[in-house]
Scaffold this motif. Structure first.
Motif, mmCIF file in Angstrom:
data_model
loop_
_atom_site.group_PDB
_atom_site.id
_atom_site.type_symbol
_atom_site.label_atom_id
_atom_site.label_comp_id
_atom_site.label_asym_id
_atom_site.label_seq_id
_atom_site.Cartn_x
_atom_site.Cartn_y
_atom_site.Cartn_z
ATOM 1 N N THR A 1 -10.307 1.975 -15.380
ATOM 2 C CA THR A 1 -9.078 2.029 -14.593
ATOM 3 C C THR A 1 -9.283 2.980 -13.418
ATOM 4 O OG1 THR A 1 -7.710 1.592 -16.534
ATOM 5 C CG2 THR A 1 -6.616 2.537 -14.624
ATOM 6 N N LEU A 2 -8.928 2.479 -12.229
ATOM 7 C CA LEU A 2 -9.060 3.263 -11.000
ATOM 8 C C LEU A 2 -7.668 3.587 -10.468
ATOM 9 C CD1 LEU A 2 -11.849 1.172 -9.225
ATOM 10 C CD2 LEU A 2 -12.153 3.145 -10.732
ATOM 11 N N LYS A 3 -7.473 4.838 -10.131
ATOM 12 C CA LYS A 3 -6.242 5.276 -9.491
ATOM 13 C C LYS A 3 -6.617 5.940 -8.170
ATOM 14 C CE LYS A 3 -2.051 8.048 -10.081
ATOM 15 N NZ LYS A 3 -1.299 8.956 -10.966
ATOM 16 N N TYR A 4 -6.131 5.326 -7.079
ATOM 17 C CA TYR A 4 -6.511 5.788 -5.745
ATOM 18 C C TYR A 4 -5.261 6.314 -5.041
ATOM 19 C CZ TYR A 4 -9.061 5.757 -1.285
ATOM 20 O OH TYR A 4 -9.686 6.113 -0.105
ATOM 21 N N VAL A 5 -5.337 7.591 -4.637
ATOM 22 C CA VAL A 5 -4.199 8.265 -3.981
ATOM 23 C C VAL A 5 -4.688 8.820 -2.647
ATOM 24 C CG1 VAL A 5 -2.462 10.069 -4.159
ATOM 25 C CG2 VAL A 5 -3.232 8.882 -6.227
ATOM 26 N N THR A 6 -3.979 8.467 -1.547
ATOM 27 C CA THR A 6 -4.327 8.944 -0.211
ATOM 28 C C THR A 6 -3.075 9.469 0.490
ATOM 29 O OG1 THR A 6 -3.995 6.783 0.849
ATOM 30 C CG2 THR A 6 -6.190 7.260 -0.035
ATOM 31 N N ASP A 7 -3.286 10.294 1.519
ATOM 32 C CA ASP A 7 -2.154 10.796 2.303
ATOM 33 C C ASP A 7 -2.006 9.950 3.556
ATOM 34 O OD1 ASP A 7 -4.299 11.530 3.812
ATOM 35 O OD2 ASP A 7 -3.964 13.697 3.692
ATOM 36 N N ASN A 8 -1.194 10.433 4.500
ATOM 37 C CA ASN A 8 -0.916 9.664 5.712
ATOM 38 C C ASN A 8 -1.817 10.036 6.877
ATOM 39 O OD1 ASN A 8 0.043 12.194 6.224
ATOM 40 N ND2 ASN A 8 2.119 11.557 6.823
ATOM 41 N N TRP A 9 -2.915 10.684 6.614
ATOM 42 C CA TRP A 9 -3.843 11.047 7.684
ATOM 43 C C TRP A 9 -5.254 10.687 7.267
ATOM 44 C CZ3 TRP A 9 -8.168 14.031 8.387
ATOM 45 C CH2 TRP A 9 -8.534 14.314 9.723
ATOM 46 N N GLY A 10 -6.074 10.318 8.252
ATOM 47 C CA GLY A 10 -7.456 10.001 7.970
ATOM 48 C C GLY A 10 -8.184 9.543 9.208
ATOM 49 N N THR A 11 -9.468 9.357 9.084
ATOM 50 C CA THR A 11 -10.310 8.855 10.173
ATOM 51 C C THR A 11 -11.043 7.606 9.698
ATOM 52 O OG1 THR A 11 -12.206 10.208 9.508
ATOM 53 C CG2 THR A 11 -10.636 11.190 11.053
ATOM 54 N N ASP A 12 -11.679 6.921 10.662
ATOM 55 C CA ASP A 12 -12.378 5.678 10.326
ATOM 56 C C ASP A 12 -13.603 5.915 9.450
ATOM 57 O OD1 ASP A 12 -10.539 4.186 11.716
ATOM 58 O OD2 ASP A 12 -11.711 4.164 13.588
ATOM 59 N N THR A 13 -14.066 7.145 9.386
ATOM 60 C CA THR A 13 -15.232 7.429 8.537
ATOM 61 C C THR A 13 -14.844 7.656 7.075
ATOM 62 O OG1 THR A 13 -15.060 9.804 9.060
ATOM 63 C CG2 THR A 13 -16.500 8.443 10.465
ATOM 64 N N ASN A 14 -13.590 7.795 6.809
ATOM 65 C CA ASN A 14 -13.157 8.007 5.422
ATOM 66 C C ASN A 14 -13.160 6.686 4.657
ATOM 67 O OD1 ASN A 14 -12.738 10.676 6.063
ATOM 68 N ND2 ASN A 14 -10.507 10.520 6.192
ATOM 69 N N GLY A 15 -13.619 6.756 3.421
ATOM 70 C CA GLY A 15 -13.612 5.563 2.577
ATOM 71 C C GLY A 15 -14.770 5.560 1.605
ATOM 72 N N PHE A 16 -14.971 4.409 0.970
ATOM 73 C CA PHE A 16 -16.069 4.282 0.011
ATOM 74 C C PHE A 16 -16.411 2.813 -0.185
ATOM 75 C CE2 PHE A 16 -12.133 4.251 -2.469
ATOM 76 C CZ PHE A 16 -12.297 3.121 -3.262
ATOM 77 N N LYS A 17 -17.573 2.594 -0.756
ATOM 78 C CA LYS A 17 -18.020 1.269 -1.201
ATOM 79 C C LYS A 17 -18.502 1.429 -2.635
ATOM 80 C CE LYS A 17 -21.331 -2.456 -0.333
ATOM 81 N NZ LYS A 17 -22.484 -2.910 0.494
#
Length: 279
Positions: free
Chosen positions: A96-112
């Motif tokens: 089970t994956l739970k992904y929580v993010t805020d309202n700010w970020g850049t295009d380099t943020n993320g994952f594969k």
């Protein structure tokens, strides 16, 4: 991830998979939970990141189970990288994956994230066995361009990957080329059959018409004619007719279809118009 995290009834279902790749890039204001399940209870999940760069306010929680409750197995944030994590394994056939993010970020943020359902070496394998750790994975995951074994053996298998490469003929794939050839052959066959039927019908019609005309001409040329005295009349060329007893008589041309009278084929005498003297 944002597509999988949409709020609909499928979000509450367990997704049975052999393998999957999850992408996330600068997705904001997310708070979603996704659960994956293996097809067999003998399998478990292997998770491996091909790319990982999270913001410090973003968290990816990984639970070894079917629900996002209790103690999580991993809490990934900005302090984690793919090199420090390596391959991660679950003990159950759920993750089970739970992904929580805020309202700010850049295009380099993320994952594969690459998720693969694996079977331990102690179990018999009827599909594909990896080289390094001898995990058994589904055959559909072999030669798909994704490193599911973590050692690359599922993508570097020369025999399997060479056989799965599709060749081309005249710029078309082999399957489509065969379809085009068969379709063309069937169209030509239908055209040939149609032309043959038309030719046969025309030939039959011409043959019947020729026989009918020939029979009609024969009936006119060979028919016998009878004279006024009951003797057979045989037509000859010209206007001369020979009777059956050898006597010849002359008949005006054009009278063959008129019945013979008591005097033969002679023009009937004209009637005399009565003369009425003027009073």
């Amino acid at each position: 991830m944002q597509t999988l995290c949409k709020n609909h009834f499928l979000q509450q279902l367990y997704r049975k998979i052999d393998g999957a790749v999850l992408w996330s890039q600068n997705e904001r204001n997310l708070d979603c939970v996704i659960t994956f399940q293996t097809h067999s209870i003998l399998q478990r999940f292997m998770l491996r990141f091909d790319g990982l760069q999270l913001d410090c306010n973003d968290h990816l929680f990984i639970y070894d189970g079917a629900h996002a409750v209790g103690t999580y197995k991993f809490d990934l944030s900005c302090k984690n990288t793919k090199q420090t994590l390596g391959a991660m394994f679950t003990r159950t056939n759920y993750v089970t994956l739970k992904y929580v993010t805020d309202n700010w970020g850049t295009d380099t943020n993320g994952f594969k994230l690459v998720i693969t359902a694996v079977k331990d070496p102690k179990h018999p394998c009827m599909e594909f066995r990896c080289n390094l750790r001898e995990f058994c994975i589904a055959t559909d995951l072999v030669c798909d361009g994704i490193n599911h074994c973590a050692d690359g053996s599922d993508e570097s298998s020369n025999n399997l990957c060479q056989n799965t490469e599709t060749g081309t003929i005249l710029g078309l794939e082999v399957t489509w080329f065969v379809v085009v050839v068969i379709s063309t052959f069937l169209v030509l066959l239908v055209l040939i059959v149609g032309v043959s039927i038309c030719v046969c019908r025309r030939s039959s019609w011409s043959h019947r018409s020729g026989n009918s005309i020939g029979q009609q001409n024969a009936s006119y040329s060979l028919g016998q004619m009878y004279g006024s005295n009951g003797q057979v009349v045989k037509p000859t060329s010209g206007s001369t007719t020979t009777l059956a007893d050898g006597n010849a008589t002359t008949v005006p041309s054009g009278n063959w279809r008129r019945p013979a009278g008591p005097l033969g084929f002679r023009k009937p005498p004209a009637r005399d118009r009565p003369y009425c003297p003027a009073g």
